[in-house]
Motif scaffolding. Structure first.
Motif, PDB file in Angstrom:
ATOM      1  N   PHE A 287      15.706   0.326  -2.629  1.00 46.28           N
ATOM      2  CA  PHE A 287      14.397   0.723  -2.132  1.00 46.28           C
ATOM      3  C   PHE A 287      13.782   1.616  -3.193  1.00 46.28           C
ATOM      4  CE2 PHE A 287      11.715   3.795   0.280  1.00 46.28           C
ATOM      5  CZ  PHE A 287      10.721   2.896   0.640  1.00 46.28           C
ATOM      6  N   PHE A 288      12.619   1.194  -3.735  1.00 49.75           N
ATOM      7  CA  PHE A 288      12.048   1.944  -4.862  1.00 49.75           C
ATOM      8  C   PHE A 288      10.589   2.331  -4.646  1.00 49.75           C
ATOM      9  CE2 PHE A 288      12.766  -2.569  -6.081  1.00 49.75           C
ATOM     10  CZ  PHE A 288      11.473  -3.045  -5.880  1.00 49.75           C
ATOM     11  N   GLY A 289      10.125   2.270  -3.399  1.00 46.96           N
ATOM     12  CA  GLY A 289       8.800   2.788  -3.105  1.00 46.96           C
ATOM     13  C   GLY A 289       7.685   2.060  -3.831  1.00 46.96           C
ATOM     14  N   THR A 290       6.840   2.823  -4.552  1.00 47.11           N
ATOM     15  CA  THR A 290       5.639   2.259  -5.183  1.00 47.11           C
ATOM     16  C   THR A 290       5.811   2.051  -6.686  1.00 47.11           C
ATOM     17  OG1 THR A 290       4.708   4.469  -5.537  1.00 47.11           O
ATOM     18  CG2 THR A 290       4.170   3.359  -3.458  1.00 47.11           C
ATOM     19  N   LYS A 291       7.054   1.997  -7.163  1.00 41.10           N
ATOM     20  CA  LYS A 291       7.268   1.897  -8.617  1.00 41.10           C
ATOM     21  C   LYS A 291       6.506   0.722  -9.230  1.00 41.10           C
ATOM     22  CE  LYS A 291      10.689   1.122 -12.227  1.00 41.10           C
ATOM     23  NZ  LYS A 291      12.104   1.074 -12.630  1.00 41.10           N
ATOM     24  N   TYR A 292       6.556  -0.445  -8.600  1.00 45.72           N
ATOM     25  CA  TYR A 292       5.932  -1.628  -9.192  1.00 45.72           C
ATOM     26  C   TYR A 292       4.500  -1.815  -8.702  1.00 45.72           C
ATOM     27  CZ  TYR A 292      10.629  -2.456 -10.757  1.00 45.72           C
ATOM     28  OH  TYR A 292      11.845  -2.301 -11.347  1.00 45.72           O
ATOM     29  N   SER A 293       4.267  -1.633  -7.419  1.00 46.63           N
ATOM     30  CA  SER A 293       2.888  -1.785  -6.926  1.00 46.63           C
ATOM     31  C   SER A 293       1.969  -0.753  -7.576  1.00 46.63           C
ATOM     32  CB  SER A 293       2.850  -1.646  -5.406  1.00 46.63           C
ATOM     33  OG  SER A 293       3.379  -0.394  -4.989  1.00 46.63           O
ATOM     34  N   GLY A 294       2.487   0.472  -7.770  1.00 46.51           N
ATOM     35  CA  GLY A 294       1.678   1.512  -8.395  1.00 46.51           C
ATOM     36  C   GLY A 294       1.459   1.286  -9.870  1.00 46.51           C
ATOM     37  N   SER A 295       2.520   0.937 -10.597  1.00 49.65           N
ATOM     38  CA  SER A 295       2.392   0.762 -12.043  1.00 49.65           C
ATOM     39  C   SER A 295       1.515  -0.442 -12.388  1.00 49.65           C
ATOM     40  CB  SER A 295       3.776   0.603 -12.683  1.00 49.65           C
ATOM     41  OG  SER A 295       4.393  -0.600 -12.254  1.00 49.65           O
ATOM     42  N   MET A 296       1.458  -1.422 -11.475  1.00 49.63           N
ATOM     43  CA  MET A 296       0.633  -2.599 -11.722  1.00 49.63           C
ATOM     44  C   MET A 296      -0.729  -2.492 -11.037  1.00 49.63           C
ATOM     45  SD  MET A 296       3.642  -5.492 -11.473  1.00 49.63           S
ATOM     46  CE  MET A 296       2.609  -6.858 -12.027  1.00 49.63           C
ATOM     47  N   GLY A 297      -0.993  -1.334 -10.382  1.00 51.60           N
ATOM     48  CA  GLY A 297      -2.300  -1.073  -9.797  1.00 51.60           C
ATOM     49  C   GLY A 297      -2.676  -2.014  -8.679  1.00 51.60           C
ATOM     50  N   MET A 298      -1.726  -2.380  -7.826  1.00 45.34           N
ATOM     51  CA  MET A 298      -1.990  -3.341  -6.760  1.00 45.34           C
ATOM     52  C   MET A 298      -1.870  -2.666  -5.406  1.00 45.34           C
ATOM     53  SD  MET A 298      -0.400  -6.898  -8.166  1.00 45.34           S
ATOM     54  CE  MET A 298      -1.285  -7.761  -9.478  1.00 45.34           C
ATOM     55  N   SER A 299      -3.007  -2.434  -4.774  1.00 44.03           N
ATOM     56  CA  SER A 299      -3.048  -1.714  -3.506  1.00 44.03           C
ATOM     57  C   SER A 299      -3.533  -2.623  -2.387  1.00 44.03           C
ATOM     58  CB  SER A 299      -3.964  -0.496  -3.613  1.00 44.03           C
ATOM     59  OG  SER A 299      -5.298  -0.910  -3.879  1.00 44.03           O
ATOM     60  N   VAL A 300      -3.346  -2.144  -1.146  1.00 44.87           N
ATOM     61  CA  VAL A 300      -3.894  -2.830   0.026  1.00 44.87           C
ATOM     62  C   VAL A 300      -4.662  -1.809   0.860  1.00 44.87           C
ATOM     63  CG1 VAL A 300      -2.086  -4.577   0.097  1.00 44.87           C
ATOM     64  CG2 VAL A 300      -1.805  -2.457   1.383  1.00 44.87           C
ATOM     65  N   GLN A 301      -5.561  -2.319   1.688  1.00 41.94           N
ATOM     66  CA  GLN A 301      -6.368  -1.436   2.516  1.00 41.94           C
ATOM     67  C   GLN A 301      -5.707  -1.226   3.865  1.00 41.94           C
ATOM     68  OE1 GLN A 301     -10.409  -2.621   4.147  1.00 41.94           O
ATOM     69  NE2 GLN A 301     -11.044  -1.226   2.501  1.00 41.94           N
ATOM     70  N   THR A 302      -5.622   0.033   4.302  1.00 41.00           N
ATOM     71  CA  THR A 302      -5.030   0.362   5.591  1.00 41.00           C
ATOM     72  C   THR A 302      -6.061   0.171   6.702  1.00 41.00           C
ATOM     73  OG1 THR A 302      -5.649   2.688   5.482  1.00 41.00           O
ATOM     74  CG2 THR A 302      -3.560   2.066   4.467  1.00 41.00           C
ATOM     75  N   LYS A 303      -5.630   0.398   7.940  1.00 39.55           N
ATOM     76  CA  LYS A 303      -6.503   0.205   9.091  1.00 39.55           C
ATOM     77  C   LYS A 303      -7.703   1.149   9.065  1.00 39.55           C
ATOM     78  CE  LYS A 303      -5.982  -0.832  13.995  1.00 39.55           C
ATOM     79  NZ  LYS A 303      -5.034  -0.881  15.133  1.00 39.55           N
ATOM     80  N   ASP A 304      -7.516   2.363   8.488  1.00 35.34           N
ATOM     81  CA  ASP A 304      -8.615   3.329   8.455  1.00 35.34           C
ATOM     82  C   ASP A 304      -9.498   3.195   7.208  1.00 35.34           C
ATOM     83  OD1 ASP A 304      -7.117   4.396   6.429  1.00 35.34           O
ATOM     84  OD2 ASP A 304      -6.532   6.205   7.516  1.00 35.34           O
ATOM     85  N   GLY A 305      -9.232   2.155   6.405  1.00 33.86           N
ATOM     86  CA  GLY A 305     -10.089   1.879   5.267  1.00 33.86           C
ATOM     87  C   GLY A 305      -9.654   2.477   3.950  1.00 33.86           C
ATOM     88  N   THR A 306      -8.577   3.247   3.932  1.00 33.50           N
ATOM     89  CA  THR A 306      -8.079   3.799   2.674  1.00 33.50           C
ATOM     90  C   THR A 306      -7.193   2.775   1.973  1.00 33.50           C
ATOM     91  OG1 THR A 306      -6.159   4.796   3.765  1.00 33.50           O
ATOM     92  CG2 THR A 306      -8.148   6.156   3.555  1.00 33.50           C
ATOM     93  N   ASN A 307      -7.014   2.956   0.666  1.00 35.39           N
ATOM     94  CA  ASN A 307      -6.151   2.068  -0.112  1.00 35.39           C
ATOM     95  C   ASN A 307      -4.824   2.753  -0.428  1.00 35.39           C
ATOM     96  OD1 ASN A 307      -7.851  -0.224  -0.359  1.00 35.39           O
ATOM     97  ND2 ASN A 307      -9.078   0.863  -1.873  1.00 35.39           N
ATOM     98  N   VAL A 308      -3.731   2.009  -0.261  1.00 36.66           N
ATOM     99  CA  VAL A 308      -2.411   2.556  -0.572  1.00 36.66           C
ATOM    100  C   VAL A 308      -1.630   1.526  -1.386  1.00 36.66           C
ATOM    101  CG1 VAL A 308      -2.330   3.985   1.516  1.00 36.66           C
ATOM    102  CG2 VAL A 308      -1.341   1.662   1.548  1.00 36.66           C
ATOM    103  N   TYR A 309      -0.709   2.021  -2.170  1.00 33.72           N
ATOM    104  CA  TYR A 309       0.219   1.132  -2.865  1.00 33.72           C
ATOM    105  C   TYR A 309       1.379   0.826  -1.920  1.00 33.72           C
ATOM    106  CZ  TYR A 309      -2.261   2.488  -7.115  1.00 33.72           C
ATOM    107  OH  TYR A 309      -3.220   2.704  -8.056  1.00 33.72           O
ATOM    108  N   PRO A 310       1.663  -0.436  -1.654  1.00 38.95           N
ATOM    109  CA  PRO A 310       2.746  -0.771  -0.734  1.00 38.95           C
ATOM    110  C   PRO A 310       4.113  -0.261  -1.213  1.00 38.95           C
ATOM    111  CG  PRO A 310       1.319  -2.652  -1.035  1.00 38.95           C
ATOM    112  CD  PRO A 310       0.903  -1.634  -2.057  1.00 38.95           C
TER     113      PRO A 310
END
Length: 439
Positions: A287-310
């Motif tokens: 389990f490595f958290g946002t290491k790859y989603s963050g480094s590659m700048g790939m986010s998704v939008q949450t229910k409240d409209g904010t963007n997070v790295y999976p």
């Protein structure tokens, strides 16, 4: 399958370059042949076992809620440069250049590619959580490949990747795979100990290796003696977050760690119950958290409209390595002893006298009945001595041997041998068929 038409190059001699039991027996039993250092061709019998192992892995991934796809073996170096791993990975990565002078690599793993594929095509919390997996050939250019398929350069691997909105969800996905792995190995007759392990180049702060104890193992391991009598898993609800966490907690309560993650306090607490051994790694989860989603700048939008790295994790099983691990755990001086779940055939039918018309007619009839009942049968109908036939059956390790000869036929019986115990008994043909599930 009639052995007279099969390709099964068994050998009596132990190959000089084979150092461990599984390598020796895989060569002697005609499962594989080396084509280059650390690279093997899978011969027909070995291919059947490999497919059985692969299918168990697939079924347990599906049961845990993972979804299968297939990614290519070749990858663009640009993906790895985005994550920062292209230069950091080391010489184990086989780097190549295509005719257009583009940097490519033969994939040793697929974190970057799956991140691009999945997160490049989803943008909303509605698409998460997901676990995606594939079963594909990998290549790692080991400096010193050895021990046959246990440490080869080319290998078949199941790798899965989880995507979650938050850390709690990511840890639940991790627990799904943790339990799925326990089920997978148990179905193959293996007792795999999940051990705290170093994350290495994959990254993250949570990782377990699944280790099979074996004298030939490459890892030094330490564990509480309770692991020697670990219970089997019962039915599991993979959607039950608390229940799944309870199972994982139960399995990690007793100390077990690889050499890199030893804990002096927990070892002291184990006292005389502490054991030391060598082991074979057959699976590794991270389990490595946002290491790859963050480094590659790939986010998704949450229910409240904010963007997070999976939050992400990755989960590997050495499918081809498992064959060696099973043999290490299940063999005797005569050869392999396959668990029925992965055996290439369930029964070896031995015709002791192919020159005897009545014996051959009875053996042919038995073969037809076994095949019609769906019992996977390897029929030794070769014009060979009985001793050579028995040696072949023992070394390839099919769970059952059904032996038919003129003397037995005169008495109306055949001989049934259980490979695992060597137990033999004479039965009527109908009783033997019933025992083997063919009547």
């Amino acid at each position: 399958m009639r052995l007279s038409r099969y390709f099964l190059p068994v050998t009596k001699e132990t190959p000089a370059d084979a150092q461990i039991v599984s390598h020796k027996l895989m060569l002697r039993a005609g499962l594989v042949r080396q084509t280059a250092a650390g690279i093997y061709a899978w011969l027909p019998l070995g291919q059947r076992v490999l497919k059985k192992i692969e299918q168990i892995v697939r079924e347990e991934q599906d049961r845990a809620g993972a979804v299968e796809l297939l990614m290519p073996t070749l990858q663009s170096a640009e993906l790895w440069r985005q994550s920062g791993r292209y230069d950091a990975y080391g010489p184990e990565m086989l780097r190549i250049r295509d005719r257009h002078d583009r940097d490519m690599l033969y994939g040793p793993t697929n974190e970057e590619m799956i991140t691009q594929i999945f997160l490049g095509n989803v943008k909303s919390y509605r698409d998460l959580p997901r676990i995606l997996y594939h079963i594909q050939w990998k290549f790692r250019d080991e400096v010193r490949p050895r021990f046959g398929v246990m440490r080869g350069r080319e290998f078949l691997m199941k790798d899965a990747y989880s995507f979650d909105l938050d850390e709690a969800g990511g840890r639940h996905s991790y627990n799904r795979m943790f339990v799925a792995y326990l089920n997978t190995f148990a179905r193959m007759g293996l007792r795999a100990i999940p051990m705290q392990a170093d994350t290495g180049p994959i990254g993250g702060d949570l990782s377990h290796e699944f280790i099979i104890l074996a004298p030939s193992g490459e890892s030094e391991v330490f564990y509480h003696s309770n692991w020697e009598k670990a219970p089997e898993l019962s039915a599991v609800d993979f959607d039950d977050v608390a229940g799944l966490q309870s199972i994982v907690d139960g399995y990690t309560a007793d100390y077990a760690a690889t050499d890199e993650k030893r804990d002096a306090d927990r070892e002291a607490a184990a006292g005389e119950a502490l054991r030391q051994s060598r082991g074979v790694e057959v699976g590794h989860i991270f389990f490595f958290g946002t290491k790859y989603s963050g480094s590659m700048g790939m986010s998704v939008q949450t229910k409240d409209g904010t963007n997070v790295y999976p939050q992400m994790g990755s989960y590997g099983v050495g499918v081809s390595r498992l064959m060696g691990a099973i043999i290490e755990a299940s063999h005797d001086d005569a050869g392999i002893i396959w668990p029925e779940s992965v055996a290439p055939y369930k029964v070896g039918l031995v015709n002791m006298r192919v020159d005897d018309a009545a014996c051959s007619a009875a053996a042919d009839d038995l073969y037809r009945k076994l095949e019609s009942a769906g019992v996977e049968t390897l029929y030794d109908d070769r014009d060979e001595r009985g001793g050579a036939k028995f040696a072949t059956m023992d070394v390839i390790g099919l769970p059952w041997q059904l032996i038919i000869g003129p003397k037995g036929l005169e008495k109306g019986v055949v001989e049934l041998k259980r490979r695992a115990t060597g137990e033999r008994e004479e039965l009527s043909i109908d009783s033997a068929l019933k025992r083997l599930g063919a009547a």
